[in-house]
Design an enzyme around this catalytic site. Structure first.
Site, mmCIF file in Angstrom:
data_model
loop_
_atom_site.group_PDB
_atom_site.id
_atom_site.type_symbol
_atom_site.label_atom_id
_atom_site.label_comp_id
_atom_site.label_asym_id
_atom_site.label_seq_id
_atom_site.Cartn_x
_atom_site.Cartn_y
_atom_site.Cartn_z
ATOM 1 N N LYS A 83 0.853 -1.198 0.000
ATOM 2 C CA LYS A 83 0.000 0.000 0.000
ATOM 3 C C LYS A 83 0.885 1.244 0.000
ATOM 4 C CE LYS A 83 -4.567 0.432 2.161
ATOM 5 N NZ LYS A 83 -5.293 0.523 3.439
HETATM 6 O O1 G3P Z 1 -8.599 1.422 4.618
HETATM 7 C C1 G3P Z 1 -8.844 2.752 4.990
HETATM 8 C C2 G3P Z 1 -9.705 2.799 6.191
HETATM 9 O O2 G3P Z 1 -9.121 2.050 7.237
HETATM 10 C C3 G3P Z 1 -9.962 4.200 6.668
HETATM 11 O O3 G3P Z 1 -11.178 4.155 7.337
HETATM 12 O O4 G3P Z 1 -12.933 4.971 8.890
HETATM 13 O O5 G3P Z 1 -10.505 5.637 9.236
HETATM 14 O O6 G3P Z 1 -11.816 6.579 7.315
HETATM 15 P P1 G3P Z 1 -11.637 5.388 8.256
#
Ligand code: G3P
Length: 217
Positions: A83
């Site tokens: 990533k």
């Molecule tokens: O893979 C990206 C994800 O983990 C981000 O999620 O909820 O932190 O925006 P969030």
């Protein structure tokens, strides 16, 4: 549509793997920090649980170091997707790694323009963050629609991996738009099973069957 678990919790990953519905896992530095575990051994364990792509994110923002980190992560297992952030350095690393056959997941995508660059850099996956756009009153799903439409005009090999998923609605809307993958917190996937009428109907079946006094076995 592929379902990836967006978590570093190996218990949740094992649980979802047992359903036969899990196609991969995504992690990021915040999820790794939350796990409290050593990064490389944790990723090795996850790669042993699921056969599908396991995203492991580089930590540096410097091209040379990012490339070395990506090469090290790619060496952990065949199903590693390195990533990288959607920056100029990140996409340069993406190009080098993808040209050598390494899967690359380009993350922190928030615009169609960024998604075009990632596809041109040979990304295996592009990760647009829908929840974080919704958080600032932008329409995350509009970005997914734009990317799916734009990619459909060209022979890009990049899969649209919807990230920052916060609800079953994000999953369903992504499916309606033809996104290739959703990566979700495990509990969001589990919510897809639930409907009150299913629970009510099953309870009635169970009680009516009990009344028959019969047994199938
Ligand atoms: O893979 C990206 C994800 O983990 C981000 O999620 O909820 O932190 O925006 P969030």
């Amino acid at each position: 549509m592929k379902f990836f678990a967006d978590t570093s919790d190996v218990n949740d990953i094992r649980d979802l793997e047992s359903t036969g519905l899990l196609d991969g896992v995504t992690t990021n530095p915040s999820l790794i920090a939350k796990s409290g575990r050593e990064f490389i051994p944790l990723i090795e364990e996850i790669c042993g649980i699921v056969k599908g792509p396991v995203s492991a994110e580089v930590a540096s923002t410097d091209y040379d170091i990012m490339l070395k980190e990506g090469q090290k992560l790619a060496g952990i297992a065949k199903n590693i997707a390195v990533k990288v952030p959607l920056t100029e350095a990140g996409l340069k690393v993406c190009k080098v790694l993808s040209d050598k056959g390494t899967m690359v997941n380009v993350t922190l995508c928030f615009s169609p323009g960024q998604a075009i660059l990632a596809a041109k850099a040979g990304a295996t996956f592009i990760s647009p963050f829908v929840g974080r756009l919704d958080d600032i009153c932008h329409d995350g799903m509009e970005l997914i629609a734009d990317i799916v439409d734009i990619y459909g005009n060209y022979d890009f090999n990049t899969e649209v991996l919807v990230a920052s998923v916060r609800s079953p609605s994000h999953i369903i809307d992504s499916a309606r738009l033809g996104a290739d993958v959703v990566t979700c917190p495990p509990d969001v996937i589990r919510k897809l099973y639930k409907h009150p009428l299913t629970d009510k109907g099953l309870a009635a079946f169970v009680e009516d069957w009990r009344q028959t006094g019969q047994s199938i076995l």
